[in-house]
Scaffold this motif. Structure first.
Motif, PDB file in Angstrom:
ATOM      1  N   TRP A 139      -3.753  65.659  11.561  1.00 59.23           N
ATOM      2  CA  TRP A 139      -5.012  66.134  10.975  1.00 59.23           C
ATOM      3  C   TRP A 139      -5.448  65.227   9.829  1.00 59.23           C
ATOM      4  CZ3 TRP A 139      -6.374  67.753   6.062  1.00 59.23           C
ATOM      5  CH2 TRP A 139      -7.666  68.290   5.948  1.00 59.23           C
ATOM      6  N   GLY A 148     -11.413  65.693  12.116  1.00 52.31           N
ATOM      7  CA  GLY A 148     -10.330  66.632  11.847  1.00 52.31           C
ATOM      8  C   GLY A 148     -10.389  67.910  12.658  1.00 52.31           C
ATOM      9  N   VAL A 151      -8.401  68.188  16.043  1.00 49.19           N
ATOM     10  CA  VAL A 151      -6.946  68.370  16.068  1.00 49.19           C
ATOM     11  C   VAL A 151      -6.602  69.847  16.074  1.00 49.19           C
ATOM     12  CG1 VAL A 151      -4.802  67.987  14.799  1.00 49.19           C
ATOM     13  CG2 VAL A 151      -6.505  66.167  14.946  1.00 49.19           C
ATOM     14  N   GLY A 152      -7.218  70.602  15.174  1.00 48.88           N
ATOM     15  CA  GLY A 152      -6.951  72.033  15.127  1.00 48.88           C
ATOM     16  C   GLY A 152      -7.275  72.720  16.436  1.00 48.88           C
ATOM     17  N   GLU A 205      -6.171  76.037  10.649  1.00 44.92           N
ATOM     18  CA  GLU A 205      -6.786  75.889   9.335  1.00 44.92           C
ATOM     19  C   GLU A 205      -6.018  76.677   8.278  1.00 44.92           C
ATOM     20  OE1 GLU A 205      -8.418  76.417  12.131  1.00 44.92           O
ATOM     21  OE2 GLU A 205      -9.578  74.560  12.298  1.00 44.92           O
ATOM     22  N   LEU A 208      -3.077  74.617   7.237  1.00 45.11           N
ATOM     23  CA  LEU A 208      -3.489  73.580   6.285  1.00 45.11           C
ATOM     24  C   LEU A 208      -3.618  74.163   4.885  1.00 45.11           C
ATOM     25  CD1 LEU A 208      -6.232  71.687   8.340  1.00 45.11           C
ATOM     26  CD2 LEU A 208      -3.872  70.957   7.939  1.00 45.11           C
TER      27      LEU A 208
END
Length: 227
Positions: A139, A148, A151-152, A205, A208
Motif C-alpha cells: 500500500w 493506493g 491494493v485494499g 483501511e 492501516l
C-alpha cells in the motif's frame, strides 16, 4: 502437525507477495525519488528496506541466528533495487517463499532479531509478521504512485487473506515502546476522526489506521506513518 508446520499462513503469505509484486511492477527508475507514507522515505529507500527484509526473513527461515547484519537494507544499485526494482522484489520474493515452505516442512522456529526477541519464535508468527509488512508496504508503494485504493480492494476480495491481515494487525502492541520513532509502525489513529482514521471504511483501511497510517494519504492533513 503443529501450527508452525501447517501450510495455510505460508501460502497466504505467498499470495501477499504476488499482490505486492504487481504493485512494484509499476515502479519505474524515474519514480524512485517519490515520497511515500513512510516518514522521510522515498520509494528508493522503501524498496531497499523491503528487499532487505525479504532477504533477512529468508535467512531466518533457513536457520540463521540473531544476526542483524542479515537484515540490512539492500544496496542501491547493483540491480537492488536501483534500475530494476520489480526484478529485485520478485527474485527475493521467490527465495523467501521457498525458504518459508522449507521451514514449514521442517517445523522450524526462527530468530527475528529486529523484533528484539530473545529466542526463536514459531514460524507461523514470523510469517504473519511478514505478511503484514508485505501488504502494508504494498500500500505504501501504491499510495506513492497514486493507486493506493487498488491494493485494499484486491486484498479485501480474498477473505482468507484479509482475515489473516486483520488478525496479525490486531496483535501488534499499540504502546509507546512498540510505536516509538524508528519502529515499524506509528501510533494507531484514534477513533472518531472519520474516514481519515479508517472509521466506516473497509477492513484494509482500518488496518492501516491501526498501524498509524492515514488511508487518505496524501490528502490534506495526511501525516506520514513509520517505515
Amino acid at each position: 502437525m503443529s501450527a508452525a508446520a501447517r501450510p495455510g499462513i505460508v501460502e497466504l503469505h505467498a499470495r501477499s507477495l504476488e499482490l505486492a509484486a504487481e504493485v512494484v511492477d509499476a515502479v519505474r527508475p524515474e519514480r524512485l525519488d517519490l515520497p511515500t507514507p513512510c516518514a522521510g522515505w522515498t520509494l528508493r529507500r522503501l524498496l531497499a528496506h523491503v528487499v532487505g527484509q525479504q532477504q533477512g526473513f529468508a535467512a531466518a527461515a533457513r536457520g540463521a541466528g540473531p544476526d542483524l547484519a542479515l537484515w540490512a537494507d539492500a544496496p542501491i544499485g547493483e540491480g537492488l533495487p536501483g534500475e530494476d526494482p520489480a526484478g529485485a522484489f520478485r527474485r527475493t520474493a521467490v527465495e523467501l517463499t521457498a525458504a518459508f515452505r522449507e521451514a514449514a516442512a521442517a517445523d522450524r522456529r526462527v530468530w527475528l532479531p529486529e523484533l528484539l526477541t530473545t529466542a526463536p519464535i514459531p514460524l507461523d508468527r514470523a510469517v504473519g509478521f511478514h505478511l503484514l509488512d508485505t501488504l502494508v508496504h504494498a500500500w505504501d508503494v501504491a499510495a506513492a504512485l497514486g493507486t493506493g485504493a487498488g491494493v485494499g480492494a484486491a486484498v479485501e476480495r480474498e477473505e482468507a487473506l484479509i482475515a489473516a491481515l486483520v488478525a496479525v494487525a490486531e496483535a501488534v502492541p499499540d504502546t509507546p515502546e512498540a510505536r516509538a520513532p524508528g519502529r515499524a509502525f506509528g501510533p494507531g489513529l484514534p477513533p472518531g476522526e472519520g474516514e481519515a482514521a479508517g472509521v466506516g471504511a473497509g477492513r484494509f483501511e482500518r488496518v492501516l489506521a491501526m498501524l498509524g497510517r492515514d488511508p487518505a494519504w496524501p490528502g490534506p492533513g495526511s501525516g506520514p506513518g513509520q517505515g
